[in-house]
Write a protein that holds these residues in place. Structure first.
Motif, PDB file in Angstrom:
ATOM      1  N   GLY A 245       0.774  -1.239   0.000  1.00  0.00           N
ATOM      2  CA  GLY A 245       0.000   0.000   0.000  1.00  0.00           C
ATOM      3  C   GLY A 245       0.803   1.285   0.000  1.00  0.00           C
ATOM      4  N   GLY A 246       2.131   1.201  -0.010  1.00  0.00           N
ATOM      5  CA  GLY A 246       2.956   2.406   0.006  1.00  0.00           C
ATOM      6  C   GLY A 246       3.073   3.059  -1.364  1.00  0.00           C
ATOM      7  N   TYR A 247       3.379   4.350  -1.366  1.00  0.00           N
ATOM      8  CA  TYR A 247       3.636   5.059  -2.626  1.00  0.00           C
ATOM      9  C   TYR A 247       4.694   6.126  -2.387  1.00  0.00           C
ATOM     10  N   LEU A 248       5.337   6.577  -3.442  1.00  0.00           N
ATOM     11  CA  LEU A 248       6.359   7.621  -3.334  1.00  0.00           C
ATOM     12  C   LEU A 248       5.765   8.999  -3.564  1.00  0.00           C
ATOM     13  N   PHE A 249       5.156   9.182  -4.741  1.00  0.00           N
ATOM     14  CA  PHE A 249       4.526  10.452  -5.079  1.00  0.00           C
ATOM     15  C   PHE A 249       3.123  10.193  -5.616  1.00  0.00           C
ATOM     16  N   GLY A 250       2.190  11.080  -5.282  1.00  0.00           N
ATOM     17  CA  GLY A 250       0.883  11.030  -5.895  1.00  0.00           C
ATOM     18  C   GLY A 250       0.978  11.573  -7.311  1.00  0.00           C
TER      19      GLY A 250
ATOM     20  N   ALA B  42      -0.670  14.231 -10.399  1.00  0.00           N
ATOM     21  CA  ALA B  42      -1.487  15.406 -10.689  1.00  0.00           C
ATOM     22  C   ALA B  42      -2.607  15.015 -11.651  1.00  0.00           C
ATOM     23  N   ALA B  43      -3.466  15.961 -11.964  1.00  0.00           N
ATOM     24  CA  ALA B  43      -4.615  15.695 -12.838  1.00  0.00           C
ATOM     25  C   ALA B  43      -4.198  15.199 -14.213  1.00  0.00           C
ATOM     26  N   ASN B  44      -3.011  15.627 -14.691  1.00  0.00           N
ATOM     27  CA  ASN B  44      -2.542  15.211 -16.023  1.00  0.00           C
ATOM     28  C   ASN B  44      -1.780  13.888 -15.992  1.00  0.00           C
ATOM     29  N   GLY B  45      -1.698  13.267 -14.818  1.00  0.00           N
ATOM     30  CA  GLY B  45      -1.027  11.982 -14.698  1.00  0.00           C
ATOM     31  C   GLY B  45       0.437  12.063 -14.328  1.00  0.00           C
ATOM     32  N   ASP B  46       1.011  13.266 -14.302  1.00  0.00           N
ATOM     33  CA  ASP B  46       2.420  13.425 -13.931  1.00  0.00           C
ATOM     34  C   ASP B  46       2.588  13.245 -12.419  1.00  0.00           C
ATOM     35  N   TYR B  47       3.774  12.818 -12.004  1.00  0.00           N
ATOM     36  CA  TYR B  47       4.055  12.701 -10.574  1.00  0.00           C
ATOM     37  C   TYR B  47       4.040  14.092  -9.933  1.00  0.00           C
ATOM     38  N   ASP B  48       3.466  14.154  -8.726  1.00  0.00           N
ATOM     39  CA  ASP B  48       3.322  15.421  -8.014  1.00  0.00           C
ATOM     40  C   ASP B  48       4.276  15.443  -6.812  1.00  0.00           C
ATOM     41  N   PRO B  49       5.369  16.222  -6.881  1.00  0.00           N
ATOM     42  CA  PRO B  49       6.336  16.248  -5.773  1.00  0.00           C
ATOM     43  C   PRO B  49       5.752  16.802  -4.480  1.00  0.00           C
ATOM     44  N   LYS B  50       4.601  17.494  -4.569  1.00  0.00           N
ATOM     45  CA  LYS B  50       3.968  18.043  -3.365  1.00  0.00           C
ATOM     46  C   LYS B  50       3.217  16.971  -2.582  1.00  0.00           C
ATOM     47  N   ASP B  51       2.933  15.850  -3.233  1.00  0.00           N
ATOM     48  CA  ASP B  51       2.235  14.742  -2.568  1.00  0.00           C
ATOM     49  C   ASP B  51       3.238  13.618  -2.316  1.00  0.00           C
TER      50      ASP B  51
END
Length: 416
Positions: free
Chosen positions: A205-210, A212-221
């Motif tokens: 269940g772990g993840y590194l980055f969420g 964004a709406a366009n599918g790119d990795y979001d460094p803020k998440d």
């Protein structure tokens, strides 16, 4: 990709240089004129294996364009050396490397976007194209994909385990029968290895980055340090040295494959680069997806891509664009690179050409079909070292919640 550690270069924070695109047939005269004006020489940097495969094709390209092409081998720290040389104005025109360099290279103004026609793009594996796309622009031409899978000694373990728990049960039985000395060869070492443990981390269940709406990795998440990562490492801890003993710091990037080929463990989590050693050792093996935890999510390995990049500060940029967009896209070159080091070609025609003689390719591709593209955003450089060290500490018995929470704070501080 034998190991992923903090060797990924830290972002230097330089301003992004203005970039141009190229690659159409109309660029060919400009490429030749540019080459003549700058001495008629194209310099390509690659590692040792790719250098040998590239040389005959580079010579052919040179003859076609009336220029000299030099393929230079950079054996160590290719990304670091390229960034430094770029800043000093002494770098190559083209560099060959992993797609997760892109964020760092773009941030440092070291590479230009490339422009492929829609027909050219459609000839590649879709995941490979996605991997070399950054901020909506294509920054490299992919030539190979890679991901880890479970490589199994079929004499010791005839059936592929459906879960990691089933693998542990089999491994323990083999140890009890003195047919193996290790349950699992998944490299960690004293500093951990985020790349190889990632399938288990995602299954729990772990993840590194969420995203964004366009599918790119979001460094803020950032997922590291959040409840999902704590729960994941609590499960991973149970596989560690104070638990089942399947994950051990004594299994490293230097000995994991050798331990497997020495028949000391039945299961190895590794990539296509391990197969040559298995064959040399006459190991009867099979390849299947890395199994996840019982009742957990599907284990998702990172999918990496190897690609060609145009140096932003190269002396022959027009010629480099021509080489990367209209020459690297030939199936013949992709097959030659595959033969230099067997990784699934990103060019569909090349993959179809070699898969008949190498059934392992399709198995690795199957193991990575639901994988996650390895983040190429600059923030990824902050992940490797703290995450890896937290992983190693937890495998050794450290408290999962405290350790991964602290790692998350360290990573967040570096990203800011």
């Amino acid at each position: 990709m034998r190991i992923r550690t903090a060797g990924v270069v830290a972002v230097l924070g330089l301003a992004l240089a203005a970039s141009g695109c190229g690659g159409s047939d109309s660029d060919k005269p400009a490429a030749k004129e540019s080459a003549k004006a700058t001495g008629g020489k194209l310099v390509i940097w690659a590692d040792d294996k790719r250098t040998a495969a590239l040389k005959p094709f580079a010579e052919e390209f040179g003859k076609e364009n009336g220029v000299t092409v030099e393929v230079q081998a950079v054996s160590k720290d290719l990304q670091t050396n390229f960034v430094t040389a770029s800043q000093q104005g002494s770098g190559p025109d083209v560099v060959v490397g992993a797609h997760d360099w892109i964020g760092n290279l773009v941030q440092n103004g070291a590479i230009d976007p490339v422009q492929l026609a829609a027909e050219q793009k459609s000839a590649f594996n879709e995941t490979a194209v996605k991997a070399v796309t950054f901020n909506g622009q294509l920054y490299g031409v992919p030539y190979a994909t890679e991901n880890v899978a479970l490589i199994r000694n079929t004499e010791l373990a005839p059936e592929a385990p459906k879960t990691i728990e089933e693998l542990v049960t089999t491994g323990k039985k083999l140890k009890a029968e003195k047919k193996a000395s290790e349950i699992l060869c998944l490299q960690s070492g004293q500093n951990g290895d985020a790349y190889h443990v990632y399938p288990l981390y995602t299954s729990a269940g772990g993840y590194l980055f969420g995203t964004a709406a366009n599918g790119d990795y979001d460094p803020k998440d950032l997922g590291v340090g959040k409840p999902e990562s704590i729960a994941a490492f609590q499960k991973i801890a149970k596989l560690g040295e104070k638990g089942d003993g399947a994950l051990k710091r004594s299994i490293t990037g230097e000995n994991s494959i050798a331990t497997f080929t020495g028949k000391k463990c039945a299961f190895l989590v590794s990539g296509p680069w391990a197969i040559a050693d298995a064959k040399k050792a006459n190991i009867k093996y099979d390849i299947s997806p890395v199994p996840g935890f019982a009742g957990g999510k599907e284990a998702q390995p990172f999918v990496g891509v190897q690609a060609f990049y145009v140096a932003a500060k190269g002396k022959n940029k027009a010629l480099a664009q021509e080489f990367v967009t209209n020459y690297v896209t030939k199936p013949e070159l992709a097959v030659a690179l595959y033969k230099a080091e067997p990784r699934p070609p990103a060019l569909t025609a090349a993959f179809d050409q070699v898969k008949g003689e190498d059934p392992d390719l399709a198995k690795f591709q199957e193991a990575g079909k639901n994988g996650q593209v390895l983040p190429a955003i600059p923030a990824m450089a902050a992940i490797w070292d703290p995450f890896g060290k937290a992983e190693a500490a937890i495998i050794g018995g450290a408290d999962p919640a405290k350790t991964i929470t602290a790692a998350g704070k360290t990573i967040q501080g570096q990203i800011k």
